[in-house]
Design an enzyme around this catalytic site. Structure first.
Site, mmCIF file in Angstrom:
data_model
loop_
_atom_site.group_PDB
_atom_site.id
_atom_site.type_symbol
_atom_site.label_atom_id
_atom_site.label_comp_id
_atom_site.label_asym_id
_atom_site.label_seq_id
_atom_site.Cartn_x
_atom_site.Cartn_y
_atom_site.Cartn_z
ATOM 1 N N GLY A 237 0.840 -1.205 0.000
ATOM 2 C CA GLY A 237 0.000 0.000 0.000
ATOM 3 C C GLY A 237 0.872 1.251 0.000
ATOM 4 O O GLY A 237 1.910 1.283 0.651
ATOM 5 N N ARG B 286 -0.411 -6.869 -4.983
ATOM 6 C CA ARG B 286 -0.691 -8.175 -5.586
ATOM 7 C C ARG B 286 0.427 -8.585 -6.537
ATOM 8 O O ARG B 286 0.175 -9.084 -7.628
ATOM 9 C CB ARG B 286 -2.020 -8.118 -6.332
ATOM 10 C CG ARG B 286 -3.225 -8.201 -5.399
ATOM 11 C CD ARG B 286 -4.482 -7.904 -6.135
ATOM 12 N NE ARG B 286 -4.389 -6.585 -6.758
ATOM 13 C CZ ARG B 286 -5.166 -6.152 -7.716
ATOM 14 N NH1 ARG B 286 -6.084 -6.908 -8.212
ATOM 15 N NH2 ARG B 286 -5.018 -4.930 -8.211
ATOM 16 N N ARG C 82 -4.165 -2.290 10.012
ATOM 17 C CA ARG C 82 -4.143 -3.762 9.951
ATOM 18 C C ARG C 82 -4.194 -4.387 11.344
ATOM 19 O O ARG C 82 -5.061 -4.014 12.114
ATOM 20 C CB ARG C 82 -2.927 -4.275 9.167
ATOM 21 C CG ARG C 82 -3.068 -4.110 7.674
ATOM 22 C CD ARG C 82 -2.430 -5.220 6.898
ATOM 23 N NE ARG C 82 -3.181 -6.457 7.016
ATOM 24 C CZ ARG C 82 -4.214 -6.795 6.242
ATOM 25 N NH1 ARG C 82 -4.622 -5.993 5.287
ATOM 26 N NH2 ARG C 82 -4.844 -7.924 6.427
HETATM 27 O O1 F6P Z 1 -0.855 -1.511 5.153
HETATM 28 C C1 F6P Z 1 -1.427 -0.288 4.825
HETATM 29 C C2 F6P Z 1 -2.912 -0.401 4.732
HETATM 30 O O2 F6P Z 1 -3.441 0.882 4.444
HETATM 31 C C3 F6P Z 1 -3.609 -1.016 5.942
HETATM 32 O O3 F6P Z 1 -3.720 -0.094 7.001
HETATM 33 C C4 F6P Z 1 -4.900 -1.462 5.339
HETATM 34 O O4 F6P Z 1 -5.476 -2.528 6.052
HETATM 35 C C5 F6P Z 1 -4.501 -1.907 3.968
HETATM 36 O O5 F6P Z 1 -3.284 -1.252 3.656
HETATM 37 C C6 F6P Z 1 -5.524 -1.579 2.896
HETATM 38 O O6 F6P Z 1 -5.084 -2.124 1.705
HETATM 39 P P1 F6P Z 1 -5.781 -1.846 0.304
HETATM 40 O O7 F6P Z 1 -5.178 -0.578 -0.233
HETATM 41 O O8 F6P Z 1 -5.422 -3.029 -0.511
HETATM 42 O O9 F6P Z 1 -7.245 -1.706 0.532
#
Ligand code: F6P
Length: 367
Positions: free
Chosen positions: A13, A82, A192
């Site tokens: 992310g 991914r 998370r």
């Molecule tokens: O790890 C960073 C984060 O923003 C987490 O806090 C969150 O759970 C996750 O990534 C969200 O991921 P995505 O962008 O795939 O929804």
């Protein structure tokens, strides 16, 4: 043979400060060492297939490419959560999708491109991937990013300070409207399986209840804390809920995991609000901050931290000190063993000073 060609990737992310690291690496790499620096597109995708091109495309970075990006959120390289080469999702001719290990393909592409070393800017997932590539003989230096602040071996990841600022600003706004309407406001923040973001934003925003994954909650203590405030004449309450918060004896609210992805967390605050309804006669509203916490210009602290990390990572590569991750320890930038940093997350200590100080202020953790 000294290092001549360096690849730089941003994985997982995004978060504010990624561009500041890229800028620092390119500036030092070009001006001090004269390297060729390949910006890899979308995390490892550009190394799994160098011809892969979304809007970005692998790009040889020069000083012009990084001009003016210090204050920009996101990443000029693009990212993905991914693109793990060890469990990459491929589709067979019948359209069936499955995970495949394409890490040898990455190693072959890196050799083909003449890359001597890779700087991997990422969170726990990217560090785990980097760690596996170190085992395959790749020269890697890691840079710890994430709004979750859950990477071990470093006091802080960049991106966290900015996200705390965004969440705190949201709490300030929610307090105004909660006060006007005598409401209970529940605000869900990211993080998370770690409660750092909820705990810091909750403290900075003066939350009355903070629910974090490390301290499973029960509904009654939350309701009691809100009732107690009412008895003291405070007719509104602010409840910060980490997305990974879970009830005692229960699990975090998550969606089913998709192939090649971590399961997504969703619905923690709404779940608390729903459970509170039968315990409390109060108007409640739920706000989910979501990806707003990931965007925007990095705070001055994150710009400085990311820049220092970038300079230190470039110097590690120049000294051929591979298998390391740059880290912040007591205000100094140091290097630590990357594989050790990737081995386990850094979680909030329920018995630690920060939680104790919050409790001293009367904050309820729902336990
Ligand atoms: O790890 C960073 C984060 O923003 C987490 O806090 C969150 O759970 C996750 O990534 C969200 O991921 P995505 O962008 O795939 O929804």
């Amino acid at each position: 043979m000294p290092v001549k060609r360096v690849a730089i990737t941003t994985g997982g992310g995004d978060c504010p400060g990624l561009n500041a690291v890229i800028r620092a690496v390119v500036t030092v790499g070009k001006l001090k060492y004269g390297w060729d620096i390949l910006g890899v597109e979308d995390a490892m995708n550009g190394l799994i297939d160098p011809a892969y091109h979304s809007p970005h495309g692998n790009v040889w970075l020069d000083l012009a490419a990084t001009r003016g990006i210090l204050s920009r959120g996101g990443t000029i390289l693009g990212t993905s959560n991914r693109s793990d080469p060890f469990r990459f999702v491929v589709e067979d001719p019948s359209g069936k999708r499955r995970e495949e290990d394409v890490s040898d393909q990455v190693m072959a592409n890196i050799a083909e491109l003449g890359i001597d070393a890779m700087i991997s800017i990422g969170g726990d997932g990217s560090m785990r991937i980097s760690s596996a590539f170190i085992d395959k003989g790749l020269n890697v230096v890691g840079v710890p990013k994430t709004i979750d602040n859950d990477l071990a071996s470093t006091d802080q990841t960049f991106g966290f300070d900015t996200a705390v600022g965004v969440a705190t600003d949201a709490l300030d706004r929610l307090r105004d409207t909660a006060d006007s309407h005598d409401r209970v406001m529940l605000c869900e923040v990211m993080g998370r399986d770690a409660g750092w973001l909820a705990l810091h934003a909750g403290l900075a925003g003066g939350a009355d209840v903070i629910l974090i994954p490390e301290i499973p909650y029960r509904v009654e203590p939350i309701a009691n804390a809100i009732r107690e405030r009412r008895r003291a004449g405070k007719n509104y309450s602010l409840v910060v809920v980490a997305e990974g918060a879970r009830p005692e004896g229960g699990e975090a609210s998550r969606l089913e995991a998709q192939l090649g992805e971590m399961p997504r967390l969703m619905g923690a605050a709404q779940r608390v609000a729903t459970a509170l309804k039968s315990h409390l006669d109060a108007e409640m509203r739920v706000t989910v901050l979501g990806h707003i916490q990931r965007g925007g210009s990095p705070s001055p602290f994150d710009r400085v931290l990311a820049t220092r990390y970038g300079v230190a990572a470039a110097e590690l590569v120049a000294r051929e000190e591979f298998g390391k991750m740059v880290a912040l320890r007591n205000g100094e930038i140091v290097s630590v063993d990357l594989q050790a940093a990737a081995a386990a997350p850094k979680l909030v200590d329920p018995e630690g000073q920060l939680v104790g100080q919050a409790r001293a202020l009367g904050v309820s953790f729902g336990d």
